[in-house]
Design a protein around this motif. Structure first.
Motif, short mmCIF file in Angstrom:
data_model
loop_
_atom_site.label_atom_id
_atom_site.label_comp_id
_atom_site.label_asym_id
_atom_site.label_seq_id
_atom_site.Cartn_x
_atom_site.Cartn_y
_atom_site.Cartn_z
N GLY A 108 0.53 4.24 -2.72
CA GLY A 108 0.26 5.61 -2.32
C GLY A 108 1.23 6.64 -2.86
N PRO A 125 -3.96 4.40 -5.31
CA PRO A 125 -4.94 3.50 -4.70
C PRO A 125 -6.27 3.47 -5.44
N THR A 135 -4.45 0.89 6.90
CA THR A 135 -4.29 1.05 5.45
C THR A 135 -4.29 2.53 5.07
N ALA A 189 -8.28 1.91 -2.47
CA ALA A 189 -8.52 3.18 -1.81
C ALA A 189 -9.70 3.06 -0.86
N THR A 233 -1.54 9.97 -5.14
CA THR A 233 -2.85 9.88 -4.48
C THR A 233 -3.87 9.19 -5.37
N ARG A 236 -1.09 4.15 2.92
CA ARG A 236 -1.23 4.93 1.69
C ARG A 236 -0.63 6.31 1.84
N PHE A 294 0.83 -1.20 0.00
CA PHE A 294 0.00 0.00 0.00
C PHE A 294 0.87 1.26 0.00
#
Length: 395
Positions: A83, A89, A255, A95, A86, A259, A79
């Motif tokens: 990331g 994800p 998570t 996401a 932006t 990210r 993850f």
């Protein structure tokens, strides 16, 4: 023994994800379809197809649903790579809120519910929402849940108002939290319901203007106006919504951290390159002690955050519920990554507050991250309650 090595297959997938994000997704960061309210559905669909073509879509899903079934620690590595942008994800279908909703549904949805509401989300064909937060009602304190569901023995009728419902416009899979009122037909209490976003009775009043713009279609204000649902719409058991929400929250907090660690690391890399090449007062910026110290502080913070996330993920992999651990990590990581992003803006000077680089966008989005899945103060309150508990007497 403490082992910080990353398995070869996880490292290879991490590198594949990072390459995909850099090569195919970063160029979309200036796409006009990335709006004030986040990427629109058209942009999302295009990004998802790119991930599908690379065989990377929804890599985090359980193997029984076609994913790779990584452990929580593995996810921390993967993850973070996702990331780096932006939009990464979004493209990879890991996401929020979809990632957390997929996790929850994979744990408690029955077979029919999974087929209708989970599989299409995993396949990237539809989006989901988790409708809990209310104006003046449920939020950091879900006990203030005001949305009500009345059961007449045949169906439930849901009425209430929600806001900050991420991705509401266009979402098909809806998880709704409502308080089932006492009745003579069965149990009552806070309950999760599953339904299609096109059902009559779901009214999307507007999309809110917020400082972040990384979530598909932004954050909506929603009204449930006589929404009628059959008993088969109950997700899990009546009255168990808070327990199910906690099942979702611990991994989802982490998570989020993973990210945003990737995004902050991206900001740091841009700041480092700028400090190497931009000169002022006769030398590169990075050779000025004040700038060098900011970059050093960032590097320290990024590694602290990374190790804290790995530790909490390891706890989950060992079977711990992770509520206390994830609160500690979320509180620390959200604050530290905000400071990292702030220092990156400072290093870039005037250019840092513009959209000439993604740092300004990362800064705004990470500021919002300090509130996602509970503000820092709520997590600290929970942590303090845990540490102040009276210890059990020793035998």
């Amino acid at each position: 023994m403490i082992d910080f090595s990353i398995p070869a297959e996880v490292a290879a997938l991490r590198d594949e994800i990072r390459a995909f994000v850099v090569e195919e997704i970063v160029p979309y960061e200036t796409d006009p379809r990335l709006t004030q309210h986040g990427p629109n559905d058209d942009l999302r669909a295009e990004l998802v197809e790119r991930a599908r073509n690379r065989g990377l879509l929804t890599f985090q899903a359980d193997r029984r649903f076609g994913g790779r079934g990584p452990s929580h620690v593995d996810q921390a590595v993967l993850f973070e790579a996702a990331g780096w942008s932006t939009l990464g994800p979004v493209a990879l279908n890991c996401a929020a809120p979809d990632e957390g909703n997929m996790f929850l549904l994979s744990k408690i949805a029955n077979e029919a519910q999974a087929e209708s509401f989970l599989v299409p989300v995993i396949d990237g064909h539809q989006r989901s929402v988790f409708a809990m937060t209310e104006p003046g009602g449920a939020g950091s304190d879900p006990g203030q849940l005001a949305t009500q569901a009345v059961f007449d023995g045949t169906e439930y009728t849901v009425n209430g108002r929600k806001w900050l419902i991420t991705g509401a416009p266009g979402a098909k899979t809806w998880i709704i939290m409502a308080d089932v009122q006492s009745n003579s037909h069965g149990p009552a209490g806070p309950t999760l319901f599953l339904c299609d976003g096109g059902e009559p009775g779901i009214v999307i009043e507007r999309v809110m203007d917020t400082m972040d713009r990384n979530y598909v279609e932004g954050h909506g204000v929603v009204r449930f106006d006589g929404l009628r649902l059959p008993p088969t719409a109950v997700l899990g058991e009546v009255g168990q919504a808070f327990r199910y929400a906690q099942l979702r929250l611990a991994p989802a907090r982490l998570t989020h951290c993973m990210r945003w660690l990737g995004a902050a690391a991206r900001a740091q890399s841009i700041a480092i390159e700028y400090a190497r090449t931009r000169t002022a007062f006769g030398k590169p910026l990075g050779e000025h002690e004040g700038v060098g110290f900011m970059l050093a502080d960032n590097e320290i913070a990024l590694q602290q955050c990374r190790l804290a996330i790995w530790w909490a993920c390891w706890q989950l992999d060992q079977g711990a519920k992770g509520r206390h651990e994830s609160s500690m990590v979320k509180a620390m990581v959200a604050e530290e990554l905000f400071r990292v992003a702030d220092r990156c803006v400072q290093v870039l000077g005037g250019i840092g507050i513009s959209d000439e680089t993604p740092i300004g966008m990362i800064f705004r989005d990470i500021r919002a991250f300090r509130l996602y899945d509970g503000p820092t103060e709520v997590h600290k309150y929970a942590i303090s309650r845990q540490v102040l508990r009276v210890p059990e007497p020793r035998s």
